[in-house]
Design an enzyme around this catalytic site. Structure first.
Site, PDB file in Angstrom:
ATOM      1  N   SER A   1      40.903  31.641  31.419  1.00 56.53           N
ATOM      2  CA  SER A   1      41.319  32.419  32.587  1.00 56.53           C
ATOM      3  C   SER A   1      41.787  31.626  33.798  1.00 56.53           C
ATOM      4  O   SER A   1      42.318  32.214  34.736  1.00 56.53           O
ATOM      5  CB  SER A   1      40.190  33.345  33.018  1.00 56.53           C
ATOM      6  OG  SER A   1      40.194  34.465  32.184  1.00 56.53           O
TER       7      SER A   1
ATOM      8  N   SER B   1      42.288  35.892  33.198  1.00 57.34           N
ATOM      9  CA  SER B   1      41.950  36.937  34.143  1.00 57.34           C
ATOM     10  C   SER B   1      42.135  36.533  35.602  1.00 57.34           C
ATOM     11  O   SER B   1      42.142  37.389  36.471  1.00 57.34           O
ATOM     12  CB  SER B   1      40.502  37.365  33.926  1.00 57.34           C
ATOM     13  OG  SER B   1      39.626  36.275  34.215  1.00 57.34           O
TER      14      SER B   1
ATOM     15  N   LYS C   1      38.441  34.083  43.841  1.00 62.07           N
ATOM     16  CA  LYS C   1      38.435  35.167  42.850  1.00 62.07           C
ATOM     17  C   LYS C   1      37.309  36.149  43.152  1.00 62.07           C
ATOM     18  O   LYS C   1      36.240  35.735  43.626  1.00 62.07           O
ATOM     19  CB  LYS C   1      38.272  34.548  41.446  1.00 62.07           C
ATOM     20  CG  LYS C   1      38.446  35.507  40.285  1.00 62.07           C
ATOM     21  CD  LYS C   1      38.431  34.743  38.958  1.00 62.07           C
ATOM     22  CE  LYS C   1      38.558  35.670  37.765  1.00 62.07           C
ATOM     23  NZ  LYS C   1      38.601  34.933  36.478  1.00 62.07           N
TER      24      LYS C   1
END
Ligand code: GLN
Length: 446
Positions: free
Chosen positions: A150, A126, A51
């Site tokens: 997330s 997210s 990420k």
């Protein structure tokens, strides 16, 4: 796609081929927008997608925000160093919601990510890029971060496994902070075995993170056992907010677990609306303070300005996105004198109550079962307001407030073949328990 467990048995030569295959496939699936830019690799070993809020030395790290464009990470996050010690490497940047704020991955400065199960729908957020890539077969496994769901929610929406470790289990050193008392890094994988392997490799005490728990690295993969029977708590009064198909999937999962020999106990907890308000006060308060450092002076991009005040103002006004600015404003407000007691302090008190609620249940039960989200993945632009998006986090955020581990397993599908994730929540540091329970169910459903 080859699993992480299989890939760890490959030679470096074979892995080279796998890596070039992934690069090729990522290009073919460019429409998903799961990867940011060209794929870079941090060394030898099994490729893990990272990420864009986790530092990898020498790579640009932007948290999908214009304000950090051009900023190159000067060091490795502790989880990256740990991957290197476990025959893995960082391989490619996963798209995300700007600064990990969101539940849909629509707020990235690189554009939205699409759900591979239905490209007219959101992948969740997210960590939407991390989940979409694993689900689409263009990543073996990935790392995401979970502040309020997330990892679990995008895994649930895309049909993969996502695990949020107990607070303190995995070092946050090198993770760009959103809300420091809630953030944890964790794996998104194709199955439970891989989640255990990846969790084991990134877990363990780290002196560079003052909130790291003084515990040895986990060995959950070695200990995985699908045959242990647990006492599982279900929270049926939480269900009124869920769509009928999620309610049905929940009932079905409960029946399956019961038929496997687990004991099901009905429990109740504080209304989830308190979870949502408490979370959005605490997380925005911490975010407003954490994001104060991005002022155009030290990191990334700066806007045109004639003096210092203008530099701060122009940089932060033009380079932060709408959602991030909304949260900075909200967070600054709840921390401001005169409002601090009414909002922030109150929220901390309710947080204690939520922790006590969970503790009460875990006195008697081993696992709590909940859906991951109140609906399946929604079409793009479905949230009418920010508040509506915040409310969709009802089943995941309590876990972060209490620092617990939780795992999301794809357990059912709706009539359009969209994934419905179920969440196994454990007592603090009981990662092994939730992995075992979910492993058993995964095998049963296979
Ligand atoms: N959707 C939640 C939020 O917007 C959770 C985000 C996260 O876990 N990073 O804050």
């Amino acid at each position: 796609m080859i699993t992480l467990k299989e890939a760890l048995n490959k030679t470096e030569g074979e892995l080279k081929e796998i890596k070039s295959d992934i690069k090729q496939r990522a290009k073919e699936y460019a429409e998903l927008n799961a990867y940011i830019g060209e794929i870079e690799e941090s060394g030898e070993g099994v490729p893990i997608l990272i990420k864009d809020n986790i530092n990898v030395k020498g790579w640009e790290i932007t948290c999908a925000s214009k304000i950090l464009k051009g900023y190159i990470a000067p060091y490795n996050a502790s989880v990256i160093a740990k991957l290197h010690q476990s025959k893995m490497c960082a391989f490619g940047r996963a798209n995300m919601d700007e600064f990990a704020m969101g539940s849909t991955t629509e707020s990235s400065c690189y554009g939205r990510v699409k759900n591979p199960l239905d490209t007219s729908r959101v992948p969740g957020g997210s960590s939407g890029g991390s989940a979409a890539a694993v689900a689409a077969g263009i990543a073996i496994a990935s790392l995401g971060s979970d502040t309020g769901g997330s990892i679990r929610q995008p895994a649930g929406f895309c049909g993969c496994v996502g695990l949020k470790p107990s607070y303190g289990r995995v070092s946050r050193y090198g993770l760009v902070a959103y809300s420091s008392s809630l953030d944890q890094i964790g794996p998104i994988t194709q199955n439970i075995e891989d989640a255990a392997i990846l969790l084991d490799s990134i877990s363990g005490y780290d002196s560079l993170d003052s909130t790291s728990a003084n515990l040895a690295p986990l060995q959950t993969f070695k200990e995985l056992n699908p045959n242990i029977r647990y006492k599982i708590a279900v929270l049926k009064d939480f269900l009124k907010d869920a769509t009928p198909c999620v309610q049905k999937a929940y009932e079905k999962t409960i029946k399956t677990l019961e038929s496997m020999g687990h004991t099901i106990v009905e429990k109740s907890m504080l209304d989830t609306r308190f979870h949502v308000s408490t979370y959005y006060i605490i997380s925005t308060a911490e975010a407003s303070s954490n994001l104060a450092r991005f002022d155009g002076v030290r990191y990334g991009t700066r806007a045109q300005a004639n003096n210092l005040k203008e530099l701060y103002l122009n940089t932060r006004s033009s380079l932060f996105g709408e959602e991030v600015k909304r949260r900075i404003l909200l967070g600054s407000f709840v921390l401001s004198s005169g409002y601090y007691d009414a909002y922030y302090l109150k929220a901390q008190q309710v947080r204690q109550q939520i922790c006590a609620d969970y503790a009460q249940i875990f006195k008697e039960c081993d696992v709590i079962l909940l859906p991951v989200a109140p609906s399946v993945a929604t079409p793009f632009g479905a949230a009418q307001s920010p508040l509506q998006m915040y409310l969709s986090d009802i089943y995941t955020i309590g876990v972060n407030l209490a620092g617990l581990p939780a795992l999301s397993l794809p357990a059912d599908k709706d009539e359009h073949n969209l994934s419905i994730g179920m969440q196994f929540i454990g007592a603090r540091f009981a990662e092994q328990t939730i992995l075992n329970a979910a492993y058993g169910l995964e095998k049963e459903l296979a």
